[in-house]
Design an enzyme around this catalytic site. Structure first.
Site, short mmCIF file in Angstrom:
data_model
loop_
_atom_site.label_atom_id
_atom_site.label_comp_id
_atom_site.label_asym_id
_atom_site.label_seq_id
_atom_site.Cartn_x
_atom_site.Cartn_y
_atom_site.Cartn_z
N GLU A 189 10.72 -78.34 4.26
CA GLU A 189 10.56 -78.51 5.69
C GLU A 189 9.08 -78.66 6.05
O GLU A 189 8.19 -78.38 5.24
CB GLU A 189 11.16 -77.30 6.41
CG GLU A 189 12.63 -77.03 6.09
CD GLU A 189 13.60 -77.96 6.80
OE1 GLU A 189 13.19 -79.06 7.23
OE2 GLU A 189 14.79 -77.60 6.91
N ASP B 241 18.53 -79.71 -4.69
CA ASP B 241 18.63 -78.44 -3.99
C ASP B 241 20.06 -77.91 -3.95
O ASP B 241 21.01 -78.60 -4.32
CB ASP B 241 18.10 -78.57 -2.56
CG ASP B 241 18.53 -79.88 -1.88
OD1 ASP B 241 19.65 -80.34 -2.14
OD2 ASP B 241 17.74 -80.42 -1.10
N HIS C 4 11.58 -84.05 6.28
CA HIS C 4 11.71 -83.28 5.04
C HIS C 4 12.29 -84.14 3.91
O HIS C 4 13.03 -85.08 4.15
CB HIS C 4 12.52 -82.00 5.24
CG HIS C 4 14.00 -82.16 5.38
ND1 HIS C 4 14.73 -81.53 6.37
CD2 HIS C 4 14.92 -82.84 4.65
CE1 HIS C 4 16.01 -81.83 6.24
NE2 HIS C 4 16.14 -82.62 5.20
#
EC number: 3.5.99.6
Length: 233
Positions: free
Chosen positions: A135, A62, A130
């Site tokens: 999430e 990410d 998570h």
């Protein structure tokens, strides 16, 4: 799911490194990498090793939306300083947080993952369960997407910024479906604040309320935890 208990994060980093080393010896060429404090001891082991990573590919989970790779708080910068500046890889992929079209960047990132199947995926876990920035509520089969960060995640990450208002509220994250394409999962967790998430991930139901619980559906998962993180198992 194999559970390895360790004394502390340093020992955990060594165990995770042993898994990577063994994987490389058996033909692994693509690593899925994570950011945050959890994998730092692993990256220390990798930096100090005599392994040549120059023929390997890395794909990160990410990146904060809005941060470029030169930003000191970006995950690209984190990876450069933690690993790549010392141990160059053939190719390193991190989502482009400054992409003009974030949705197109997400599609492009899944194409990268499909073109470079991940052999070993390194993961941490959030206090809310998570993985990546998926999430609670995230689909368990989702692809790379722009995601909203929860207040608890923003609170956890504010220590890396001057003030909480500086923490980005969105990120580009590999989806759970993208993550689960990896051949082997290695999740690390340390500290009492991760105990509830670890317990729910391993012993709870597979549910979008605990994104990491999706790992129960994967055939090759190693969980490395200290006694505090495993205290509720």
């Amino acid at each position: 799911m194999e559970i390895i208990r360790v004394k502390n994060a340093e020992e955990g980093g060594k165990k995770a490194f042993e898994i990577i080393q063994s994987g490389i010896e058996n033909g692994a060429t693509v690593l899925g990498l994570a950011t945050g404090s959890t994998p730092e001891t692993l990256y220390k082991e990798m930096r100090e090793s005599d392994i040549d990573f120059s023929g390997m590919v890395s794909i990160n989970l990410d990146e904060y939306l809005g941060l470029g790779g030169n930003d000191a708080q970006s995950y690209r910068h984190f990876m450069n300083t933690q690993l790549f500046d010392t141990k160059p890889f053939k190719e390193t992929f991190v989502p482009n947080g400054k992409a003009e079209n974030p949705e197109a960047e997400c599609k492009h990132y899944d194409e990268i993952i499909d073109a470079h199947p991940i052999d070993i995926q390194i993961l941490g876990i959030g206090t809310n369960g998570h993985i990546g920035f998926n999430e609670p509520g995230a689909p368990l089969d989702g692809g790379t997407a722009v995601v909203d960060l929860t207040e608890s995640t923003i609170e956890s990450n504010k220590r890396y910024f001057d003030k909480v208002e500086d923490v980005p509220t969105k990120a580009i994250s590999m989806g759970i479906g993208s993550i689960l394409k990896g051949k082997k999962m290695v999740l690390m967790a340390y500290g009492e604040n991760k105990a509830d998430a670890i317990q729910a991930m391993i012993n709870g139901a597979v549910t979008t309320h605990v994104p990491a619980s999706a790992l129960q559906n994967h055939s090759d998962v190693v969980v490395i935890i200290d006694d505090a993180a495993g205290s509720k198992l």
